[in-house]
Motif scaffolding. Structure first.
Motif, PDB file in Angstrom:
ATOM      1  N   GLU A   1      40.701 -43.875   7.669  1.00 22.04           N
ATOM      2  CA  GLU A   1      39.409 -44.326   6.265  1.00 22.04           C
ATOM      3  C   GLU A   1      39.310 -44.207   5.411  1.00 22.04           C
ATOM      4  O   GLU A   1      39.600 -42.773   5.215  1.00 22.04           O
ATOM      5  CB  GLU A   1      37.762 -44.507   7.208  1.00 22.04           C
TER       6      GLU A   1
ATOM      7  N   PHE B   1      33.911 -45.426   2.046  1.00 20.25           N
ATOM      8  CA  PHE B   1      33.636 -46.038   3.176  1.00 20.25           C
ATOM      9  C   PHE B   1      31.758 -46.197   3.231  1.00 20.25           C
ATOM     10  O   PHE B   1      31.361 -45.054   3.747  1.00 20.25           O
ATOM     11  CB  PHE B   1      33.861 -46.172   4.677  1.00 20.25           C
TER      12      PHE B   1
ATOM     13  N   ARG C   1      40.174 -53.438   6.587  1.00 18.69           N
ATOM     14  CA  ARG C   1      39.858 -52.462   7.500  1.00 18.69           C
ATOM     15  C   ARG C   1      39.950 -52.436   8.635  1.00 18.69           C
ATOM     16  O   ARG C   1      38.963 -53.405   9.398  1.00 18.69           O
ATOM     17  CB  ARG C   1      38.552 -51.351   7.199  1.00 18.69           C
TER      18      ARG C   1
ATOM     19  N   ALA D   1      38.915 -48.173  12.908  1.00 17.67           N
ATOM     20  CA  ALA D   1      39.286 -46.806  12.333  1.00 17.67           C
ATOM     21  C   ALA D   1      38.065 -46.184  12.555  1.00 17.67           C
ATOM     22  O   ALA D   1      36.771 -46.767  12.589  1.00 17.67           O
ATOM     23  CB  ALA D   1      39.408 -46.945  10.524  1.00 17.67           C
TER      24      ALA D   1
END
Length: 218
Positions: free
Chosen positions: A117, A121, A208, A212
Motif C-alpha cells: 500500500e 493512504f 487499490r 491490501a
C-alpha cells in the motif's frame, strides 16, 4: 475537541477511523465490535457521534453489500480518493518525491514501511498518528487538511456513510470544516499543479487491491 480531550481520546478516534475506512474484509469486519466498544467509551462530541453513525450502518448491512459499496465509492470515483498526495500533487513527478518524503518521515518516528500500500493512504496515516507519533500524525493530517476536507465533501455529495468516518477525523483538526469546495481549496497554502486539485482533469490513481494491509510496523 480542542482544549478538552487529551492524546488518548485523539488516538482512539484516529485508530477507529482508520479501521472504518479500510476495505471491509473479514479481518476488518471482525474488528468492528472492538471499534464499537472504543467509540462508545469516547466523550460526547462530533467524533463519537459520527463514528457511531458509520458503525450503526456497517453493522446493519450484509458484509457483501458493504464491500460492494466501498468499491463503488473509493475505487471508481476520482473525488473520493483516499490517497492524500493525490490531492496535492496529482499524478506528477512531484508525487513520487512526496511519497518518498512520507516514508522517511515514518522512518524517523521508528516506523518502517513494508506494505504494498502507498504510505499516503488515509487509513495508514491515521494508524501512524494513533499508534506511532500522535503529534506528528496530527501535523501531517493538518498539512493535508484541504485534501481531507475535499474528500469529506465528495463523500457527503455521494451520500455514503463513509463520510461520517472522515467527518470524525476533521472534527479533531483545528477550526471548523469548510462548507464548500471553494473554502476547502482556500485552506491549501500552495495549490496542486495548475490548481487542479479534485478536478476530473487529474488521472485517477491506480486501484487499490481490496486485501491490501496498512503494514506500518515498528
Amino acid at each position: 475537541m480542542s482544549g478538552g480531550p487529551g492524546p488518548r481520546v485523539h488516538a482512539a478516534v484516529l485508530q477507529a477511523a482508520s479501521v472504518c475506512l479500510l476495505y471491509p474484509d473479514d479481518a476488518v469486519l471482525a474488528a468492528l465490535p472492538l471499534v464499537r466498544r472504543t467509540v462508545d467509551e469516547l466523550p460526547p462530541g462530533a467524533p463519537r457521534e459520527r463514528l457511531a453513525a458509520f458503525l450503526d450502518h456497517a453493522q446493519s448491512v450484509a458484509p457483501g453489500e458493504l464491500g460492494r459499496h466501498y468499491v463503488s465509492i473509493f475505487d471508481t470515483r476520482r473525488r473520493c480518493c483516499l490517497y492524500l498526495t493525490w490531492w496535492t500533487d496529482g499524478e506528477t513527478r512531484r508525487r513520487g518525491s512526496s511519497l518518498a518524503a512520507l516514508k522517511a518521515r515514518y522512518r524517523a518516528a521508528g516506523v518502517e514501511w513494508d506494505s504494498t500500500e502507498l504510505p499516503d493512504f488515509l487509513p495508514a496515516v491515521l494508524e501512524y498518528a494513533a499508534t506511532a507519533d500522535l503529534t506528528d500524525g496530527l501535523a501531517l493530517l493538518q498539512e493535508h487538511r484541504a485534501g481531507i476536507e475535499l474528500l469529506r465533501l465528495a463523500l457527503l455529495d455521494a451520500d455514503t456513510p463513509y463520510a461520517a468516518a472522515v467527518e470524525a477525523v476533521c472534527a479533531l483538526l483545528p477550526g471548523p470544516s469548510p462548507a464548500d469546495v471553494a473554502a476547502a481549496k482556500a485552506l491549501a497554502r500552495n495549490g496542486p499543479p495548475r490548481e487542479q486539485v479534485g478536478l476530473d482533469l487529474l488521472p485517477f490513481p491506480t486501484a487499490r487491491t481490496p486485501d491490501a494491509e496498512i503494514g506500518a510496523t515498528r
